[in-house]
Design a protein around this motif. Structure first.
Motif, PDB file in Angstrom:
ATOM      1  N   SER A 188       0.831  -1.210   0.000  1.00 55.89           N
ATOM      2  CA  SER A 188       0.000   0.000   0.000  1.00 55.89           C
ATOM      3  C   SER A 188       0.864   1.257   0.000  1.00 55.89           C
ATOM      4  CB  SER A 188      -0.919   0.019   1.223  1.00 55.89           C
ATOM      5  OG  SER A 188      -1.810  -1.056   1.180  1.00 55.89           O
ATOM      6  N   LEU A 189       1.922   1.243   0.814  1.00 58.70           N
ATOM      7  CA  LEU A 189       2.809   2.400   0.875  1.00 58.70           C
ATOM      8  C   LEU A 189       3.519   2.640  -0.451  1.00 58.70           C
ATOM      9  CD1 LEU A 189       4.230   4.608   2.594  1.00 58.70           C
ATOM     10  CD2 LEU A 189       5.984   2.892   3.052  1.00 58.70           C
ATOM     11  N   VAL A 190       4.010   1.577  -1.065  1.00 59.83           N
ATOM     12  CA  VAL A 190       4.718   1.730  -2.339  1.00 59.83           C
ATOM     13  C   VAL A 190       3.781   2.300  -3.397  1.00 59.83           C
ATOM     14  CG1 VAL A 190       5.808   0.468  -4.218  1.00 59.83           C
ATOM     15  CG2 VAL A 190       6.405  -0.074  -1.873  1.00 59.83           C
ATOM     16  N   LEU A 191       2.568   1.792  -3.467  1.00 59.09           N
ATOM     17  CA  LEU A 191       1.626   2.282  -4.475  1.00 59.09           C
ATOM     18  C   LEU A 191       1.142   3.694  -4.164  1.00 59.09           C
ATOM     19  CD1 LEU A 191      -0.409  -0.977  -5.109  1.00 59.09           C
ATOM     20  CD2 LEU A 191       1.317   0.076  -6.578  1.00 59.09           C
ATOM     21  N   GLU A 192       1.114   4.043  -2.889  1.00 63.23           N
ATOM     22  CA  GLU A 192       0.690   5.395  -2.506  1.00 63.23           C
ATOM     23  C   GLU A 192       1.769   6.427  -2.815  1.00 63.23           C
ATOM     24  OE1 GLU A 192      -0.187   7.851   1.592  1.00 63.23           O
ATOM     25  OE2 GLU A 192      -0.473   5.693   1.571  1.00 63.23           O
ATOM     26  N   THR A 193       3.020   6.118  -2.505  1.00 64.40           N
ATOM     27  CA  THR A 193       4.093   7.095  -2.690  1.00 64.40           C
ATOM     28  C   THR A 193       4.675   7.086  -4.100  1.00 64.40           C
ATOM     29  OG1 THR A 193       5.791   5.547  -1.923  1.00 64.40           O
ATOM     30  CG2 THR A 193       4.749   6.958  -0.268  1.00 64.40           C
ATOM     31  N   ARG A 194       4.497   5.990  -4.838  1.00 70.99           N
ATOM     32  CA  ARG A 194       5.033   5.856  -6.202  1.00 70.99           C
ATOM     33  C   ARG A 194       6.545   6.097  -6.244  1.00 70.99           C
ATOM     34  NH1 ARG A 194       1.952   3.326  -9.972  1.00 70.99           N
ATOM     35  NH2 ARG A 194      -0.209   3.872  -9.678  1.00 70.99           N
ATOM     36  N   GLY A 195       7.231   5.665  -5.169  1.00 71.27           N
ATOM     37  CA  GLY A 195       8.682   5.742  -5.161  1.00 71.27           C
ATOM     38  C   GLY A 195       9.263   7.054  -4.674  1.00 71.27           C
ATOM     39  N   ASN A 196       8.437   7.952  -4.221  1.00 71.41           N
ATOM     40  CA  ASN A 196       8.941   9.211  -3.692  1.00 71.41           C
ATOM     41  C   ASN A 196       8.234   9.518  -2.389  1.00 71.41           C
ATOM     42  OD1 ASN A 196      10.272  11.604  -3.411  1.00 71.41           O
ATOM     43  ND2 ASN A 196       8.985  12.709  -4.853  1.00 71.41           N
ATOM     44  N   ASP A 243      11.983   3.007  -6.153  1.00 72.00           N
ATOM     45  CA  ASP A 243      11.941   4.460  -6.207  1.00 72.00           C
ATOM     46  C   ASP A 243      11.327   4.876  -7.541  1.00 72.00           C
ATOM     47  OD1 ASP A 243      13.979   3.925  -7.973  1.00 72.00           O
ATOM     48  OD2 ASP A 243      15.559   4.768  -6.738  1.00 72.00           O
ATOM     49  N   THR A 244      11.512   6.112  -7.916  1.00 73.44           N
ATOM     50  CA  THR A 244      10.858   6.619  -9.131  1.00 73.44           C
ATOM     51  C   THR A 244      11.449   6.059 -10.415  1.00 73.44           C
ATOM     52  OG1 THR A 244      12.327   8.537  -9.051  1.00 73.44           O
ATOM     53  CG2 THR A 244      10.156   8.782  -8.037  1.00 73.44           C
ATOM     54  N   THR A 245      12.562   5.322 -10.331  1.00 77.48           N
ATOM     55  CA  THR A 245      13.169   4.757 -11.544  1.00 77.48           C
ATOM     56  C   THR A 245      12.526   3.447 -11.977  1.00 77.48           C
ATOM     57  OG1 THR A 245      14.867   3.604 -10.261  1.00 77.48           O
ATOM     58  CG2 THR A 245      15.386   5.838 -11.016  1.00 77.48           C
ATOM     59  N   LEU A 246      11.610   2.927 -11.170  1.00 76.25           N
ATOM     60  CA  LEU A 246      10.934   1.677 -11.516  1.00 76.25           C
ATOM     61  C   LEU A 246      10.079   1.886 -12.768  1.00 76.25           C
ATOM     62  CD1 LEU A 246      10.500  -1.227 -10.352  1.00 76.25           C
ATOM     63  CD2 LEU A 246       8.433  -0.341  -9.302  1.00 76.25           C
ATOM     64  N   PRO A 247      10.137   0.951 -13.733  1.00 76.95           N
ATOM     65  CA  PRO A 247       9.329   1.104 -14.953  1.00 76.95           C
ATOM     66  C   PRO A 247       7.831   1.187 -14.638  1.00 76.95           C
ATOM     67  CG  PRO A 247      10.938  -0.656 -15.202  1.00 76.95           C
ATOM     68  CD  PRO A 247      10.987  -0.239 -13.771  1.00 76.95           C
ATOM     69  N   LYS A 248       7.119   1.919 -15.475  1.00 72.13           N
ATOM     70  CA  LYS A 248       5.695   2.160 -15.237  1.00 72.13           C
ATOM     71  C   LYS A 248       4.866   0.886 -15.212  1.00 72.13           C
ATOM     72  CE  LYS A 248       5.401   6.851 -16.882  1.00 72.13           C
ATOM     73  NZ  LYS A 248       4.755   7.783 -17.788  1.00 72.13           N
ATOM     74  N   GLU A 249       5.246  -0.104 -15.994  1.00 70.36           N
ATOM     75  CA  GLU A 249       4.446  -1.333 -16.047  1.00 70.36           C
ATOM     76  C   GLU A 249       4.539  -2.132 -14.748  1.00 70.36           C
ATOM     77  OE1 GLU A 249       8.363  -1.990 -18.162  1.00 70.36           O
ATOM     78  OE2 GLU A 249       6.703  -0.620 -18.466  1.00 70.36           O
ATOM     79  N   ASN A 250       5.510  -1.832 -13.895  1.00 67.52           N
ATOM     80  CA  ASN A 250       5.646  -2.557 -12.627  1.00 67.52           C
ATOM     81  C   ASN A 250       4.866  -1.914 -11.477  1.00 67.52           C
ATOM     82  OD1 ASN A 250       7.317  -4.329 -13.913  1.00 67.52           O
ATOM     83  ND2 ASN A 250       9.203  -3.516 -13.075  1.00 67.52           N
ATOM     84  N   TRP A 251       4.239  -0.773 -11.692  1.00 69.46           N
ATOM     85  CA  TRP A 251       3.487  -0.120 -10.624  1.00 69.46           C
ATOM     86  C   TRP A 251       2.087  -0.727 -10.511  1.00 69.46           C
ATOM     87  CZ3 TRP A 251       5.911   2.411  -7.078  1.00 69.46           C
ATOM     88  CH2 TRP A 251       7.098   3.077  -7.375  1.00 69.46           C
ATOM     89  N   GLN A 252       2.045  -2.010 -10.173  1.00 66.72           N
ATOM     90  CA  GLN A 252       0.782  -2.712  -9.977  1.00 66.72           C
ATOM     91  C   GLN A 252       0.896  -3.522  -8.697  1.00 66.72           C
ATOM     92  OE1 GLN A 252      -0.049  -5.014 -13.451  1.00 66.72           O
ATOM     93  NE2 GLN A 252       0.175  -3.283 -14.832  1.00 66.72           N
ATOM     94  N   ALA A 253      -0.209  -3.666  -8.010  1.00 60.26           N
ATOM     95  CA  ALA A 253      -0.208  -4.405  -6.747  1.00 60.26           C
ATOM     96  C   ALA A 253       0.237  -5.850  -6.946  1.00 60.26           C
ATOM     97  CB  ALA A 253      -1.591  -4.354  -6.113  1.00 60.26           C
ATOM     98  N   SER A 254      -0.138  -6.453  -8.050  1.00 63.63           N
ATOM     99  CA  SER A 254       0.230  -7.853  -8.296  1.00 63.63           C
ATOM    100  C   SER A 254       1.745  -8.030  -8.393  1.00 63.63           C
ATOM    101  CB  SER A 254      -0.442  -8.362  -9.568  1.00 63.63           C
ATOM    102  OG  SER A 254      -0.057  -7.571 -10.672  1.00 63.63           O
ATOM    103  N   TYR A 255       2.436  -7.032  -8.946  1.00 62.31           N
ATOM    104  CA  TYR A 255       3.896  -7.114  -9.047  1.00 62.31           C
ATOM    105  C   TYR A 255       4.532  -7.136  -7.655  1.00 62.31           C
ATOM    106  CZ  TYR A 255       8.709  -5.617  -9.764  1.00 62.31           C
ATOM    107  OH  TYR A 255      10.082  -5.516  -9.722  1.00 62.31           O
TER     108      TYR A 255
END
Length: 140
Positions: free
Chosen positions: A69-77, A97-109
């Motif tokens: 939840s925290l990772v998805l809320e902050t989006r790496g920042n 952090d913010t360098t993570l590719p956009k396709e990995n910003w999913q809860a399943s990942y």
């Protein structure tokens, strides 16, 4: 006689102009002072909001769902670092952090990387000004 009345009117006009300009200057100074006070209050409120928002991750025990939840809320920042090994050595395997590719910003990942059970000890890393740089989670 006419010259005297003109001189008096000019003097009165100059006094009124000086009063109006003085009033405008004082009004501008007051507005700047009030704006500075208001900005200081806004900054203090933002600091308290950030403290309330992130305090639950400072020295507490959290579950993997909380980390996701925290990772998805902050989006790496700020960044999120996770040490998922069950030993005393500190080795942060996941550093999001913010360098993570956009396709990995999913809860399943994130849920596929972290175990469903277990708990993590959390801590905050702050800079010299007190701003949160990253969250650190170590497996308990």
């Amino acid at each position: 006689m006419n010259e005297w009345t003109e001189a008096i009117w000019l003097g009165v006009s100059a006094l009124i102009t000086a009063m109006v300009l003085s009033f405008a200057t004082m009004l501008g100074a007051s507005v700047r002072h009030v704006s500075r006070i208001q900005q200081e209050e806004i900054n203090a409120i933002e600091i308290v909001k950030e403290h309330r928002k992130y305090n639950k991750y400072d020295g507490t025990s959290v579950y993997p769902q909380d980390i996701v939840s925290l990772v998805l809320e902050t989006r790496g920042n700020p960044a999120v670092w996770v040490d998922d090994e069950d030993n005393t050595n500190v080795n942060y395997i996941y550093m999001w952090d913010t360098t993570l590719p956009k396709e990995n910003w999913q809860a399943s990942y994130f849920t596929s990387l972290l175990p469903l059970t277990g708990s993590y000890e959390s801590s905050l890393v702050k800079d010299a000004n007190g701003a949160v740089l990253r969250f650190e989670f170590r497996r308990e």
